[in-house]
Design an enzyme around this catalytic site. Structure first.
Site, mmCIF file in Angstrom:
data_model
loop_
_atom_site.group_PDB
_atom_site.id
_atom_site.type_symbol
_atom_site.label_atom_id
_atom_site.label_comp_id
_atom_site.label_asym_id
_atom_site.label_seq_id
_atom_site.Cartn_x
_atom_site.Cartn_y
_atom_site.Cartn_z
ATOM 1 N N GLY A 87 27.408 3.362 24.402
ATOM 2 C CA GLY A 87 28.295 2.756 25.380
ATOM 3 C C GLY A 87 28.002 3.226 26.790
ATOM 4 O O GLY A 87 26.934 3.747 27.079
ATOM 5 N N LEU A 113 27.453 1.349 29.285
ATOM 6 C CA LEU A 113 26.219 0.598 29.481
ATOM 7 C C LEU A 113 25.876 0.417 30.960
ATOM 8 O O LEU A 113 26.749 0.292 31.808
ATOM 9 C CB LEU A 113 26.337 -0.774 28.819
ATOM 10 C CG LEU A 113 26.645 -0.798 27.314
ATOM 11 C CD1 LEU A 113 26.587 -2.219 26.792
ATOM 12 C CD2 LEU A 113 25.688 0.107 26.539
ATOM 13 N N HIS A 132 20.327 -0.225 29.598
ATOM 14 C CA HIS A 132 20.738 -0.742 28.289
ATOM 15 C C HIS A 132 20.588 -2.260 28.231
ATOM 16 O O HIS A 132 20.111 -2.818 27.236
ATOM 17 C CB HIS A 132 22.207 -0.400 28.009
ATOM 18 C CG HIS A 132 22.499 1.052 27.864
ATOM 19 N ND1 HIS A 132 23.209 1.755 28.815
ATOM 20 C CD2 HIS A 132 22.200 1.937 26.889
ATOM 21 C CE1 HIS A 132 23.345 3.008 28.415
ATOM 22 N NE2 HIS A 132 22.733 3.145 27.252
ATOM 23 N N LEU A 142 14.224 1.936 33.459
ATOM 24 C CA LEU A 142 14.742 1.257 34.649
ATOM 25 C C LEU A 142 15.279 2.309 35.605
ATOM 26 O O LEU A 142 15.893 3.298 35.173
ATOM 27 C CB LEU A 142 15.842 0.261 34.278
ATOM 28 C CG LEU A 142 15.384 -1.214 34.247
ATOM 29 C CD1 LEU A 142 14.372 -1.410 33.140
ATOM 30 C CD2 LEU A 142 16.570 -2.139 34.065
ATOM 31 N N SER A 171 23.763 6.922 31.801
ATOM 32 C CA SER A 171 25.227 6.959 31.831
ATOM 33 C C SER A 171 25.724 8.222 32.529
ATOM 34 O O SER A 171 26.806 8.227 33.124
ATOM 35 C CB SER A 171 25.778 6.901 30.401
ATOM 36 O OG SER A 171 25.344 5.723 29.750
#
Length: 278
Positions: free
Chosen positions: A27, A29, A33, A174, A184
């Site tokens: 999660g 994100l 992701h 990225l 995150s």
């Protein structure tokens, strides 16, 4: 969007599906992701994204507590890619019930290098949950980011050991505009800290440039000395390693592909990055 939390329900839904792509996440994100999900969506008829904060891969309880949980925003981001993506959000009880909560793996030493040395038990926790999720989803392809390059190599080794039919696909890192690898954890940095953290990628680029003409010990010494004199940053490790074995090298060898790896702490946030030295 199909939101599923129960293993049996997911297995039933995927029973007759062909060409399944899988993106496991914890999660929180970001665009990194989403790039994995987009690639999975372009290459498969069915895409499953799991969102599960895996407690057994955290060796620092505070890190687990502080890990961002942003499910509603995550769902919105996924639907910008496709409304047909299946999102699997199992509970900890459902995932581990009737299963070993933390298995021990032997990956010929790659689990003991770098992250493995600084985060004892981390990769056992990663491999345990990935094995469980791959067994549940049974994907044709599974997608992982190269920011966690050591993790990627371990998961490839896991798939080989288990003789899985799943193809493990690594996807490019990225980066934010300043070069900081998307993570995150970046959300926990102050704006100043986030800006200053661009120095991590700049260090890797300097190492890549120097690799053509300098010896490995010289490059490592330069990086170590640089961070010794840089306020607000603590260098945990900088290694130049064989991409396949992840063993650190002191001398360059022919027919070996090298990659530089770094881990730095700033504002009590641990950040990792890597670049190929080709």
């Amino acid at each position: 969007m199909q939101l599923i939390s129960k293993e049996d329900e997911l297995r039933q839904l995927l029973k007759n599906k062909e060409s399944i792509g899988f993106v496991p996440t914890m999660g929180a994100l970001h665009e990194g992701h989403l790039s994995l999900i987009k690639k999975a969506d372009s290459e498969n008829q069915t895409v499953v994204v799991s969102i599960f904060v895996n407690p057994i891969q955290f060796n620092n309880p505070e890190d687990l507590t502080n890990y961002p949980r942003t499910l509603q925003n995550d769902l919105k981001l996924i639907t910008t890619i496709s409304n047909s993506i299946i999102i699997f959000t199992p509970s900890e009880k459902d995932i581990f019930e009737g299963r070993d909560k933390k298995k021990i793996f032997d990956f010929n030493g790659i689990e003991s290098q770098m992250e493995g040395a600084f985060r004892p038990g981390h990769f056992s926790g990663v491999a345990t949950i990935v094995e469980i999720l791959l067994d549940i989803v049974q994907p044709n392809k599974a997608y992982f980011g190269e920011k966690d390059f050591q993790q990627l190599q371990i998961i490839k080794a896991l798939a080989t050991q288990l003789q899985l039919q799943t193809e493990i696909i690594g996807c490019p890192i990225l980066r934010e505009k300043n070069g900081l690898a998307m993570s995150s954890r970046n959300e926990r940095l102050s704006q100043v800290g986030r800006n200053n953290a661009s120095v991590i990628y700049q260090t890797l680029l300097h190492a890549k440039e120097a690799f053509a003409s300098q010896d490995i010990p010289e490059i490592k010494h330069t990086v170590t000395e640089f961070f010794k004199n840089l306020d607000g940053f603590n260098l945990e490790y900088f290694e130049i390693s064989d991409e396949k074995t992840l063993l650190p090298h002191q001398t360059k060898k022919d027919n070996t592909t090298y990659r530089a790896f770094i881990a730095v702490e700033t504002e009590n946030i641990r950040l990792i990055d890597n670049v190929s030295l080709i």
